[in-house]
Enzyme design. Structure first.
Site, mmCIF file in Angstrom:
data_model
loop_
_atom_site.group_PDB
_atom_site.id
_atom_site.type_symbol
_atom_site.label_atom_id
_atom_site.label_comp_id
_atom_site.label_asym_id
_atom_site.label_seq_id
_atom_site.Cartn_x
_atom_site.Cartn_y
_atom_site.Cartn_z
ATOM 1 N N THR A 1 55.961 -2.036 3.233
ATOM 2 C CA THR A 1 56.263 -3.194 4.070
ATOM 3 C C THR A 1 56.999 -4.233 3.237
ATOM 4 O O THR A 1 57.145 -4.075 2.034
ATOM 5 C CB THR A 1 54.973 -3.796 4.668
ATOM 6 O OG1 THR A 1 55.320 -4.642 5.742
ATOM 7 C CG2 THR A 1 54.168 -4.540 3.642
ATOM 8 N N LYS B 1 52.601 -8.794 10.860
ATOM 9 C CA LYS B 1 51.891 -8.821 9.583
ATOM 10 C C LYS B 1 51.738 -10.224 9.015
ATOM 11 O O LYS B 1 51.256 -10.390 7.904
ATOM 12 C CB LYS B 1 52.631 -7.943 8.574
ATOM 13 C CG LYS B 1 52.803 -6.509 9.050
ATOM 14 C CD LYS B 1 53.742 -5.754 8.149
ATOM 15 C CE LYS B 1 54.221 -4.499 8.823
ATOM 16 N NZ LYS B 1 55.287 -3.856 8.060
ATOM 17 N N GLY C 1 50.141 -13.563 5.216
ATOM 18 C CA GLY C 1 50.802 -12.290 5.482
ATOM 19 C C GLY C 1 50.229 -11.231 4.563
ATOM 20 O O GLY C 1 49.718 -11.544 3.484
ATOM 21 N N SER D 1 57.239 -2.859 -0.371
ATOM 22 C CA SER D 1 58.293 -1.943 -0.810
ATOM 23 C C SER D 1 59.657 -2.600 -0.866
ATOM 24 O O SER D 1 60.453 -2.328 -1.750
ATOM 25 C CB SER D 1 58.351 -0.718 0.103
ATOM 26 O OG SER D 1 58.634 -1.130 1.428
#
Length: 188
Positions: free
Chosen positions: A15, A47, A59, A138
């Site tokens: 994410t 998120k 988050g 990521s």
């Protein structure tokens, strides 16, 4: 990377979460992609959210259920230490590091209020970024690099964040361009 190593790799790499703080606003953004291995399971996950009375942005990158557990724990700490995000974050990190149940949780949190932006890790770290932007996941390094490069040229936190996230989503296969945004005004 072997299949065995892929299974052992942390889940929070799938994410991108980005926080941008300017003179007027702090913005927390995420992409919407949920991946399981190489499969996109959902493209519009949310998120980022507001905690407490709405004056704290949070988050997560990592396992969703783990993140919700941590959000609940952070809210409990905020009830105990109202208007003290840094103190609540440190108390959460201490619990996360010492309680066996919490140690198994696989997530990272970025939290922000009017005064501070923090990254809370399962290793018991509470990190305040050196710069006015921070990112995890990521695509985090891509978004972070883009945001830092744009920071002196773009004064609007949301515009800067969206552009940085667009760049990350163009590069990282685990990041999409379905963004969720939460924003706090810093000046009354």
């Amino acid at each position: 990377m072997t299949e065995h190593n892929q299974e052992k790799s942390p889940l929070w790499h799938g994410t991108t979460i980005l926080a941008v703080r300017t003179e007027d606003h702090v913005v927390l953004m995420s992409d919407g992609q949920v991946s399981m291995g190489q499969t996109v399971m959902k493209g519009n996950a949310r998120k980022v959210r507001r905690l407490g009375s709405g004056d704290i942005l949070a988050g997560f990158a990592g396992a969703t259920a783990d993140a919700f557990t941590l959000f609940e724990r952070l809210e409990q700490k905020l009830e105990r230490f109202p208007n003290q995000l840094q103190r609540a974050a440190v108390e959460l990190a201490k619990d996360w590091r010492t309680e066996k149940y919490l140690q198994k949780l696989e997530a990272l949190l970025i939290v922000a209020d009017k005064d501070v932006t923090l990254v809370i890790t399962g290793a018991g770290d509470v990190l305040e970024p050196e710069h006015h932007v921070v990112a995890v996941g990521s695509g985090g390094n891509y978004a972070l690099s883009a945001a830092r490069a744009l920071y002196e040229y773009e004064k609007d936190a949301e515009t800067l964040g969206r552009r940085a996230m667009e760049i990350a989503s163009d590069i990282c296969v685990y990041t999409n361009s379905n963004f969720s945004v939460e924003k706090l005004e810093l000046k009354s």
